[in-house]
Design a protein around this motif. Structure first.
Motif, PDB file in Angstrom:
ATOM      1  N   PRO A  68      38.304 -45.661  51.757  1.00 23.80           N
ATOM      2  CA  PRO A  68      37.031 -45.498  52.463  1.00 23.80           C
ATOM      3  C   PRO A  68      36.150 -44.461  51.756  1.00 23.80           C
ATOM      4  N   VAL A  69      34.836 -44.677  51.803  1.00 24.27           N
ATOM      5  CA  VAL A  69      33.872 -43.769  51.179  1.00 24.27           C
ATOM      6  C   VAL A  69      33.409 -42.762  52.226  1.00 24.27           C
ATOM      7  N   TYR A  70      33.678 -41.485  51.974  1.00 25.57           N
ATOM      8  CA  TYR A  70      33.273 -40.430  52.900  1.00 25.57           C
ATOM      9  C   TYR A  70      31.764 -40.242  52.841  1.00 25.57           C
ATOM     10  N   CYS A  71      31.125 -40.320  53.979  1.00 21.17           N
ATOM     11  CA  CYS A  71      29.680 -40.113  54.095  1.00 21.17           C
ATOM     12  C   CYS A  71      29.462 -38.866  54.944  1.00 21.17           C
ATOM     13  N   GLN A  72      29.027 -37.807  54.326  1.00 18.95           N
ATOM     14  CA  GLN A  72      28.883 -36.520  54.991  1.00 18.95           C
ATOM     15  C   GLN A  72      27.669 -36.467  55.911  1.00 18.95           C
ATOM     16  N   ARG A  73      26.572 -37.144  55.517  1.00 14.88           N
ATOM     17  CA  ARG A  73      25.311 -36.979  56.228  1.00 14.88           C
ATOM     18  C   ARG A  73      24.867 -38.197  57.035  1.00 14.88           C
ATOM     19  N   GLY A  74      25.740 -39.168  57.218  1.00  9.98           N
ATOM     20  CA  GLY A  74      25.380 -40.362  57.972  1.00  9.98           C
ATOM     21  C   GLY A  74      25.547 -41.608  57.133  1.00  9.98           C
ATOM     22  N   LEU A  75      25.112 -42.734  57.681  1.00  8.72           N
ATOM     23  CA  LEU A  75      25.233 -44.014  56.988  1.00  8.72           C
ATOM     24  C   LEU A  75      23.967 -44.818  57.249  1.00  8.72           C
ATOM     25  N   TYR A  76      23.297 -45.208  56.163  1.00 11.79           N
ATOM     26  CA  TYR A  76      22.041 -45.942  56.251  1.00 11.79           C
ATOM     27  C   TYR A  76      22.122 -47.181  55.375  1.00 11.79           C
ATOM     28  N   VAL A  77      21.598 -48.298  55.896  1.00  6.80           N
ATOM     29  CA  VAL A  77      21.582 -49.555  55.155  1.00  6.80           C
ATOM     30  C   VAL A  77      20.134 -49.959  54.904  1.00  6.80           C
ATOM     31  N   ASP A  78      19.809 -50.191  53.646  1.00  7.38           N
ATOM     32  CA  ASP A  78      18.482 -50.643  53.230  1.00  7.38           C
ATOM     33  C   ASP A  78      18.614 -52.122  52.868  1.00  7.38           C
ATOM     34  N   VAL A  79      18.126 -53.000  53.752  1.00  7.82           N
ATOM     35  CA  VAL A  79      18.262 -54.442  53.559  1.00  7.82           C
ATOM     36  C   VAL A  79      17.088 -54.953  52.735  1.00  7.82           C
ATOM     37  N   GLY A  80      17.401 -55.588  51.628  1.00  5.10           N
ATOM     38  CA  GLY A  80      16.364 -56.073  50.731  1.00  5.10           C
ATOM     39  C   GLY A  80      15.853 -57.454  51.084  1.00  5.10           C
ATOM     40  N   THR A  81      15.079 -58.018  50.161  1.00  7.46           N
ATOM     41  CA  THR A  81      14.509 -59.340  50.354  1.00  7.46           C
ATOM     42  C   THR A  81      15.555 -60.428  50.113  1.00  7.46           C
ATOM     43  N   SER A  82      15.324 -61.577  50.664  1.00  5.62           N
ATOM     44  CA  SER A  82      16.206 -62.745  50.515  1.00  5.62           C
ATOM     45  C   SER A  82      17.617 -62.470  51.013  1.00  5.62           C
ATOM     46  N   VAL A  83      17.733 -61.626  52.023  1.00  8.53           N
ATOM     47  CA  VAL A  83      19.032 -61.281  52.598  1.00  8.53           C
ATOM     48  C   VAL A  83      19.074 -61.766  54.046  1.00  8.53           C
ATOM     49  N   SER A  84      20.084 -62.557  54.364  1.00  3.83           N
ATOM     50  CA  SER A  84      20.273 -62.982  55.755  1.00  3.83           C
ATOM     51  C   SER A  84      20.786 -61.821  56.593  1.00  3.83           C
ATOM     52  N   GLY A  85      21.669 -61.026  56.011  1.00  5.52           N
ATOM     53  CA  GLY A  85      22.218 -59.874  56.702  1.00  5.52           C
ATOM     54  C   GLY A  85      23.317 -59.221  55.894  1.00  5.52           C
ATOM     55  N   ILE A  86      23.757 -58.070  56.364  1.00  2.60           N
ATOM     56  CA  ILE A  86      24.860 -57.345  55.737  1.00  2.60           C
ATOM     57  C   ILE A  86      25.824 -56.941  56.839  1.00  2.60           C
TER      58      ILE A  86
END
Length: 94
Positions: free
Chosen positions: A69-87
């Motif tokens: 697992p990747v440790y995220c100290q300050r939170g977790l944010y997802v930037d969804v780009g174009t031509s993406v149905s979802g993540i």
């Protein structure tokens, strides 16, 4: 670990998933056309530390499966780009 200790979401637009320390466990990019501009950040927006770009040159799924697992100290944010149905994102709050 039991599955109820993990959070998950299917994100179709830019979104903060965690405001505090957490671990990114898994992500799966679902594209509708070739996609190159989605990313996951340790932080609460795109000014955070970039963990990874999620890119796909073809209309196919793209997993992000770190060996640990990747440790995220300050939170977790997802930037969804174009031509993406979802993540699909899976993480654990700490």
């Amino acid at each position: 670990m039991e599955s109820k200790e993990y959070q998950w979401d299917y994100v179709a637009s830019d979104r903060i998933l965690s405001h505090g320390a957490c671990e990114l466990v898994f992500a799966y990019l679902v594209v509708s056309a070739a996609s190159t501009d989605s990313a996951i950040y340790d932080g609460e927006d795109t000014t955070g530390k970039k963990i990874c770009d999620l890119k796909s040159a073809a209309v196919t799924g793209h997993p992000f499966k770190p060996p640990q697992p990747v440790y995220c100290q300050r939170g977790l944010y997802v930037d969804v780009g174009t031509s993406v149905s979802g993540i699909f994102i899976q993480w654990r709050e700490l």
